[in-house]
Design an enzyme around this catalytic site. Structure first.
Site, PDB file in Angstrom:
ATOM      1  N   ARG A   2      11.776  -7.152  12.039  1.00  0.00           N
ATOM      2  CA  ARG A   2      10.383  -6.818  12.338  1.00  0.00           C
ATOM      3  C   ARG A   2       9.956  -7.651  13.539  1.00  0.00           C
ATOM      4  O   ARG A   2      10.048  -8.879  13.521  1.00  0.00           O
ATOM      5  CB  ARG A   2       9.498  -7.086  11.129  1.00  0.00           C
ATOM      6  CG  ARG A   2       8.345  -6.086  11.009  1.00  0.00           C
ATOM      7  CD  ARG A   2       7.649  -6.141   9.685  1.00  0.00           C
ATOM      8  NE  ARG A   2       6.776  -4.979   9.539  1.00  0.00           N
ATOM      9  CZ  ARG A   2       5.864  -4.849   8.590  1.00  0.00           C
ATOM     10  NH1 ARG A   2       5.701  -5.816   7.699  1.00  0.00           N
ATOM     11  NH2 ARG A   2       5.117  -3.764   8.520  1.00  0.00           N
ATOM     12  N   MET A  53     -30.792  20.049 -11.243  1.00  0.00           N
ATOM     13  CA  MET A  53     -30.817  20.183 -12.692  1.00  0.00           C
ATOM     14  C   MET A  53     -31.830  19.231 -13.306  1.00  0.00           C
ATOM     15  O   MET A  53     -31.827  18.028 -13.027  1.00  0.00           O
ATOM     16  CB  MET A  53     -29.436  19.882 -13.277  1.00  0.00           C
ATOM     17  CG  MET A  53     -28.300  20.751 -12.768  1.00  0.00           C
ATOM     18  SD  MET A  53     -28.361  22.434 -13.400  1.00  0.00           S
ATOM     19  CE  MET A  53     -27.820  22.188 -15.089  1.00  0.00           C
ATOM     20  N   HIS A  58       3.922 -11.257  13.223  1.00  0.00           N
ATOM     21  CA  HIS A  58       2.690 -11.507  12.454  1.00  0.00           C
ATOM     22  C   HIS A  58       2.350 -12.996  12.330  1.00  0.00           C
ATOM     23  O   HIS A  58       1.785 -13.420  11.321  1.00  0.00           O
ATOM     24  CB  HIS A  58       2.786 -10.858  11.064  1.00  0.00           C
ATOM     25  CG  HIS A  58       2.697  -9.366  11.108  1.00  0.00           C
ATOM     26  ND1 HIS A  58       3.306  -8.550  10.161  1.00  0.00           N
ATOM     27  CD2 HIS A  58       2.091  -8.527  11.990  1.00  0.00           C
ATOM     28  CE1 HIS A  58       3.077  -7.278  10.454  1.00  0.00           C
ATOM     29  NE2 HIS A  58       2.344  -7.239  11.560  1.00  0.00           N
ATOM     30  N   CYS A 108      -7.280   2.319  -3.786  1.00  0.00           N
ATOM     31  CA  CYS A 108      -7.382   3.235  -2.655  1.00  0.00           C
ATOM     32  C   CYS A 108      -8.579   4.148  -2.865  1.00  0.00           C
ATOM     33  O   CYS A 108      -8.824   4.611  -3.981  1.00  0.00           O
ATOM     34  CB  CYS A 108      -6.102   4.058  -2.536  1.00  0.00           C
ATOM     35  SG  CYS A 108      -6.135   5.345  -1.249  1.00  0.00           S
ATOM     36  N   CYS A 130      -5.364   9.598   4.496  1.00  0.00           N
ATOM     37  CA  CYS A 130      -5.963   8.269   4.563  1.00  0.00           C
ATOM     38  C   CYS A 130      -7.233   8.329   5.400  1.00  0.00           C
ATOM     39  O   CYS A 130      -7.261   8.958   6.462  1.00  0.00           O
ATOM     40  CB  CYS A 130      -4.955   7.299   5.176  1.00  0.00           C
ATOM     41  SG  CYS A 130      -5.625   5.664   5.549  1.00  0.00           S
ATOM     42  N   ALA A 190       2.132   2.637   5.885  1.00  0.00           N
ATOM     43  CA  ALA A 190       1.696   1.833   4.744  1.00  0.00           C
ATOM     44  C   ALA A 190       0.529   2.574   4.108  1.00  0.00           C
ATOM     45  O   ALA A 190       0.652   3.186   3.055  1.00  0.00           O
ATOM     46  CB  ALA A 190       1.308   0.430   5.183  1.00  0.00           C
ATOM     47  N   TYR A 202      12.173 -11.244   9.373  1.00  0.00           N
ATOM     48  CA  TYR A 202      10.756 -10.996   9.655  1.00  0.00           C
ATOM     49  C   TYR A 202      10.282 -11.943  10.754  1.00  0.00           C
ATOM     50  O   TYR A 202      10.021 -13.113  10.524  1.00  0.00           O
ATOM     51  CB  TYR A 202       9.980 -11.210   8.361  1.00  0.00           C
ATOM     52  CG  TYR A 202       8.523 -10.817   8.345  1.00  0.00           C
ATOM     53  CD1 TYR A 202       7.908 -10.160   9.409  1.00  0.00           C
ATOM     54  CD2 TYR A 202       7.754 -11.102   7.229  1.00  0.00           C
ATOM     55  CE1 TYR A 202       6.579  -9.806   9.362  1.00  0.00           C
ATOM     56  CE2 TYR A 202       6.409 -10.751   7.162  1.00  0.00           C
ATOM     57  CZ  TYR A 202       5.832 -10.102   8.228  1.00  0.00           C
ATOM     58  OH  TYR A 202       4.491  -9.754   8.170  1.00  0.00           O
ATOM     59  N   TYR A 255       4.015 -15.585  11.722  1.00  0.00           N
ATOM     60  CA  TYR A 255       4.748 -16.427  10.773  1.00  0.00           C
ATOM     61  C   TYR A 255       5.800 -17.250  11.523  1.00  0.00           C
ATOM     62  O   TYR A 255       5.935 -17.156  12.746  1.00  0.00           O
ATOM     63  CB  TYR A 255       5.360 -15.569   9.664  1.00  0.00           C
ATOM     64  CG  TYR A 255       4.320 -14.897   8.800  1.00  0.00           C
ATOM     65  CD1 TYR A 255       3.313 -15.640   8.186  1.00  0.00           C
ATOM     66  CD2 TYR A 255       4.323 -13.511   8.593  1.00  0.00           C
ATOM     67  CE1 TYR A 255       2.348 -15.032   7.390  1.00  0.00           C
ATOM     68  CE2 TYR A 255       3.358 -12.896   7.801  1.00  0.00           C
ATOM     69  CZ  TYR A 255       2.375 -13.665   7.209  1.00  0.00           C
ATOM     70  OH  TYR A 255       1.414 -13.067   6.426  1.00  0.00           O
TER      71      TYR A 255
END
Length: 693
Positions: free
Chosen positions: A223, A462, A173, A361, A343, A319, A170, A175
Site C-alpha cells: 500500500r 392521516m 497513511h 451504514c 453509497c 471500502a 503497509y 504510519y
C-alpha cells in the site's frame, strides 16, 4: 436479467502472484470498529461481502506487535496463535464463497496510541503522538529495525497460517513505513535515511522478506501513496514518489495505491465525487507491470469499466461501496443495476471506527448485524401471518420499513402527507453539496415499484380516525421530527427571543421550506454535525451576510468523526461566513444577538436581523400519542409502534436502521432482556494461570 456486455471486463479473472482473483472487485483494507474485539461479527461481515461477489476481501489494519496498538480505535492483530485462530474465522468465511482474503500488516509508529499495551511507540524520531495524546515516540535504533523486520515476518507467517491469500506491506497513511519514505521526516544518517535508495531500503527488505516467508502461497501487496504531500484537490504534488515507485515497481505482486490527503481519498460526497483519485493515478500503470488497485467510491459500473479500459487501475477497489452494498458485484453481474444500494458518501461508516463502535451504514441497515442479529442484506424471513400493515410517513424510517415488510410478503400501505417521498432526506438533499443523500430515497422508492403488495398513498395526511378506519393489523408511525426554535442548555430547553423578536427566529426546517431571512443572519449550531454549516452555506449563497455561532471550539465537532470537519470550516471561511466558536446564543432582540462565552460568561453583541437555530428536534409524535390514548381496557385493535425520528431523533442511518428493525421484528418474539448476541471472549472455561512477571 442478463449482464450488460459492456461490463464483462469487470468479471475477468486476474492473477496476483501465486493466487487468482475471480473478478476485478477488490474490497481494500478498511476499518470496521470491530477488530480483534469482535471476531465473530467481523468474520460474518467480511464473509457477506465474499458472498456478494467481491473477489478479494481484506482486513482492517492488522497490528504485528503490541507496541503498535491503536485503541480506542479498533484494529485487527496478529500477535500470537490466538490471533491466528480469530483471523481464521474471517478467512474461512471468505473462502466459503470463493474469494481471496487479504491481511494488511500494520505498524503505527508515532501514529499509534499504545493506550492499551502501554508500551512506548517507536519511530524515526522522537515526535509528539499524531493523534494528540501527550506522549512522544522513542527513537528507533538498528536493533529496533531488526526487531521490526522480525515481527513483520512472524506476522506474515501467522497470516499464512490463518489462511490469508494476500499479505500487505503497509507503507502509507502516515504510519511508520511511510515515515521512512518521507524526506522531511527521515533524517537518519545511516543506510536507512538520506538518499532515495536508503529511504526505500526498509520497504524493500520487508517486501523481500515477506515474499521469502509466505510468497510460495500468498501474494505480497504494497500500500503506497501516489503523491508526496497534500495540495489542491486534483493537482498532485509528486515530489520523488515516481522515482521511489520506479525503484520498487516490480517487487510486489500487487500495488494498492492511495494518496496523501485522506480527507480527499475518504472524502464525503458534499466535497468529493466519484473517481476523485484519477488525477493522482494517471502515471502509476505506466511504471509497473504488476496489477494495481485503487479506490474512488465507485458505484457506477460504467465508471468502473472506464477506469480499467483507460489504464487507470486493474482492480475496482472499494471500502464504502462494499459496505453500502456487499452484493454490488453480483448485482452488476446479474444485470440488476436498479437493485444497487449506492453509497451516499456520508462517512457514517468511518465515524463508527473513529468512535470505536462496530460498523454501521446509512444505506445498509444490516451492516454489522450479520452475526449478532443474523441479518442478511438480500434475504429476509417471510411474513408470519396474512396481515396488513399501515405505515404513516415516508421518510427514511417509513420507506425502509415498507420496503423490508414488502419483501417479507406483508400487505403494506404507506401513507405520505405530501406529494414527494423521502422526508428529511429529500429536504436535506436539496441543500448545497448534499445531492447524493437522495440515494436513500431513490433506492427504496425504486424497490417499492417491484413490490405489488405495497401500496403508496401520496397526499394522504392521516389523522387518528383515518388510521382506525384502515383496519390494519399493525400500525407504524414514522412522522419524523421538526427542528426546534430554542436551545438546550444541558438541562432544559430555553428560548432565545420573546415577543416580536421571536418571529425573527427561524429553524433549519424554515430554510429547507424556502423561507429565507433578511439582512445579517446568525446561524446558531448547537447540533454539531453537518447541517449547521450547510444551512449557513445556503444562506450565504442567497447573498446574505452570515455568521455561524457554535458553543464548540470548532465548527461541526461531530463531523471530525466523519473526516469532514476541516473541509467544512475551510469552505465556510472561503465563502466569507463569519465564525464564532465557544459561544452560545443567549438572547436575540430582533436587532442583535447576544453571545455568551462558554468559558467565563463574557458577553458580546452581534448585529443580526434574523437568527436560524440548528439545535435539537422535537419528535412529531402527536398522532402516535392520540392513537395510543384511545386504547380501551382491551387495548387497540392493532399493534402500534413509532419508529425513526418520531421515536428518537437521530442521524439518517439510525432512522433507516429503526425502520428495518421494525420490519424484521414484526411477528417475531424478541426477548427485551437479550435483544442481540454479544460477541466477546467466553470465560466459561478457566483461563490458564498468567505467567509470573
Amino acid at each position: 436479467m442478463a449482464r450488460d456486455p459492456r461490463h464483462d471486463i469487470l468479471f475477468e479473472p486476474l492473477r496476483i502472484g501465486p493466487v487468482t482473483a475471480r473478478n476485478r472487485f477488490y474490497q481494500v483494507p478498511h476499518c470496521t470498529g470491530m477488530g480483534w474485539q469482535y471476531p465473530r461479527m467481523l468474520a460474518a461481515m467480511r464473509g457477506m461481502k465474499a458472498e456478494g461477489g467481491w473477489a478479494v476481501v481484506c482486513t482492517e489494519y492488522n497490528s504485528i506487535h503490541p507496541s503498535s496498538d491503536d485503541l480506542p480505535h479498533p484494529y485487527a492483530s496478529l500477535w500470537d496463535d490466538s490471533d491466528v485462530r480469530a483471523n481464521a474465522l474471517m478467512t474461512e468465511a471468505v473462502h466459503d464463497h470463493g474469494a481471496l482474503a487479504g491481511a494488511e500488516l500494520w505498524y503505527g509508529g508515532a501514529s499509534a496510541n499504545n493506550l492499551y499495551s502501554r508500551l512506548p511507540t517507536m519511530d524515526i524520531r522522537s515526535v509528539p503522538n499524531a493523534k494528540g495524546h501527550p506522549v512522544q515516540s522513542r527513537v528507533m535504533d538498528k536493533t529496533d529495525i531488526r526487531n521490526l523486520r522480525r515481527w513483520h515476518r512472524q506476522a506474515a507467517l501467522r497470516a499464512r497460517q490463518a489462511g490469508f491469500d494476500i499479505v500487505y506491506v503497509y507503507a502509507t497513511h502516515t504510519y511508520l513505513l511511510a515515515n521512512f519514505l518521507n524526506p522531511r521526516i527521515n533524517t537518519r544518517s545511516d543506510e536507512y535515511g538520506g538518499s532515495l535508495e536508503n529511504r526505500t531500503r526498509l520497504i524493500r527488505e520487508l517486501i523481500e522478506e515477506t515474499q521469502d516467508a509466505v510468497g510460495d502461497r500468498c501474494a505480497v501487496a504494497v500500500r503506497f501513496s501516489a503523491d508526496a504531500e497534500i495540495g489542491e484537490d486534483g493537482r498532485p504534488i509528486l515530489g520523488d514518489r515516481r522515482e521511489m515507485f520506479e525503484m520498487l515497481a516490480n517487487l510486489p505482486d500487487l500495488w494498492d495505491i492511495n494518496i496523501a490527503d485522506y480527507s480527499l481519498e475518504m472524502g464525503v460526497s458534499r466535497f468529493v465525487k466519484e473517481a476523485a483519485l484519477e488525477p493522482y493515478m494517471a502515471w502509476v500503470k505506466t511504471v509497473t507491470d504488476k496489477p494495481v488497485v485503487t479506490v474512488g467510491r465507485f458505484t457506477s459500473p460504467d465508471t468502473m469499466v472506464s477506469q480499467i479500459r483507460r489504464g487507470i487501475t486493474d482492480f475496482i477497489g472499494a471500502a464504502r461501496p462494499s459496505i453500502a452494498d456487499p452484493f454490488l458485484p453480483r448485482k452488476i453481474e446479474e444485470g440488476d443495476l436498479s437493485a444497487i444500494r449506492e453509497c451516499i458518501g456520508c462517512n457514517v461508516c468511518y465515524a463508527s471506527d473513529s468512535i470505536g463502535v462496530p460498523l454501521r451504514c446509512t444505506q445498509n441497515p444490516t451492516m454489522g448485524e450479520e452475526w449478532r442479529q443474523g441479518w442478511h442484506p438480500e434475504i429476509i424471513p417471510a411474513r408470519t401471518g396474512d396481515e396488513r400493515v399501515l405505515i404513516v410517513g415516508a421518510g427514511p424510517a417509513g420507506l425502509e420499513a415498507a420496503r423490508a415488510l414488502g419483501a417479507r410478503g406483508y400487505a403494506v400501505m404507506l401513507a405520505e402527507a405530501g406529494r414527494e417521498l423521502g422526508g428529511r432526506v429529500r429536504r436535506e438533499a436539496a441543500l448545497p453539496g448534499m445531492s447524493e443523500y437522495i440515494r436513500v430515497r431513490d433506492y427504496r422508492e425504486q424497490q417499492l415499484l417491484g413490490l405489488p403488495n405495497v401500496e403508496v398513498f401520496r397526499d394522504s395526511r392521516m389523522g387518528a380516525d383515518d388510521v382506525f378506519a384502515v383496519e390494519a393489523d399493525h400500525v407504524a408511525i414514522a412522522t419524523g421530527a421538526r427542528w426546534r426554535a430554542d436551545r438546550f442548555d444541558g438541562e432544559t430547553y430555553v428560548p432565545v427571543a420573546e415577543g416580536a423578536a421571536a418571529g425573527r427566529v427561524l429553524t433549519a426546517d424554515d430554510i429547507m421550506d424556502g423561507r429565507l431571512p433578511e439582512g445579517p443572519v446568525v446561524v446558531f449550531d448547537g447540533d454539531g454535525y453537518y447541517l449547521g454549516g450547510v444551512i449557513a452555506e445556503r444562506l450565504r449563497a442567497a447573498g446574505l451576510p452570515v455568521t455561524l455561532v457554535t458553543p464548540a471550539d470548532g465548527v461541526s465537532p461531530w463531523a471530525s468523526y466523519t473526516s469532514e470537519r476541516a473541509r467544512i470550516q475551510t469552505r465556510l471561511v472561503a465563502l466569507g461566513i463569519g465564525i464564532e466558536t465557544g459561544r452560545v446564543l443567549a438572547r436575540f432582540d430582533g436587532r442583535a444577538a447576544l453571545l455568551e462565552c462558554v468559558y467565563g460568561g463574557a458577553e458580546r453583541s452581534l448585529a443580526a436581523e434574523h437568527v436560524v437555530m440548528v439545535t435539537a428536534r422535537r419528535p412529531a409524535d402527536a398522532l402516535f400519542h392520540e392513537i395510543a390514548g384511545r386504547a380501551g381496557a382491551e387495548g387497540l385493535p392493532f399493534t402500534l409502534a413509532r419508529i425513526g425520528d418520531c421515536e428518537a431523533p437521530a442521524i439518517i442511518a439510525a432512522a433507516v436502521h429503526a425502520g428495518h428493525r421494525y420490519a424484521r421484528e414484526l411477528g417475531r418474539a424478541v426477548d427485551p432482556d437479550r435483544p442481540l448476541r454479544h460477541d466477546r471472549v467466553d470465560v466459561a472455561a478457566p483461563a490458564p494461570e498468567a505467567a509470573a512477571r
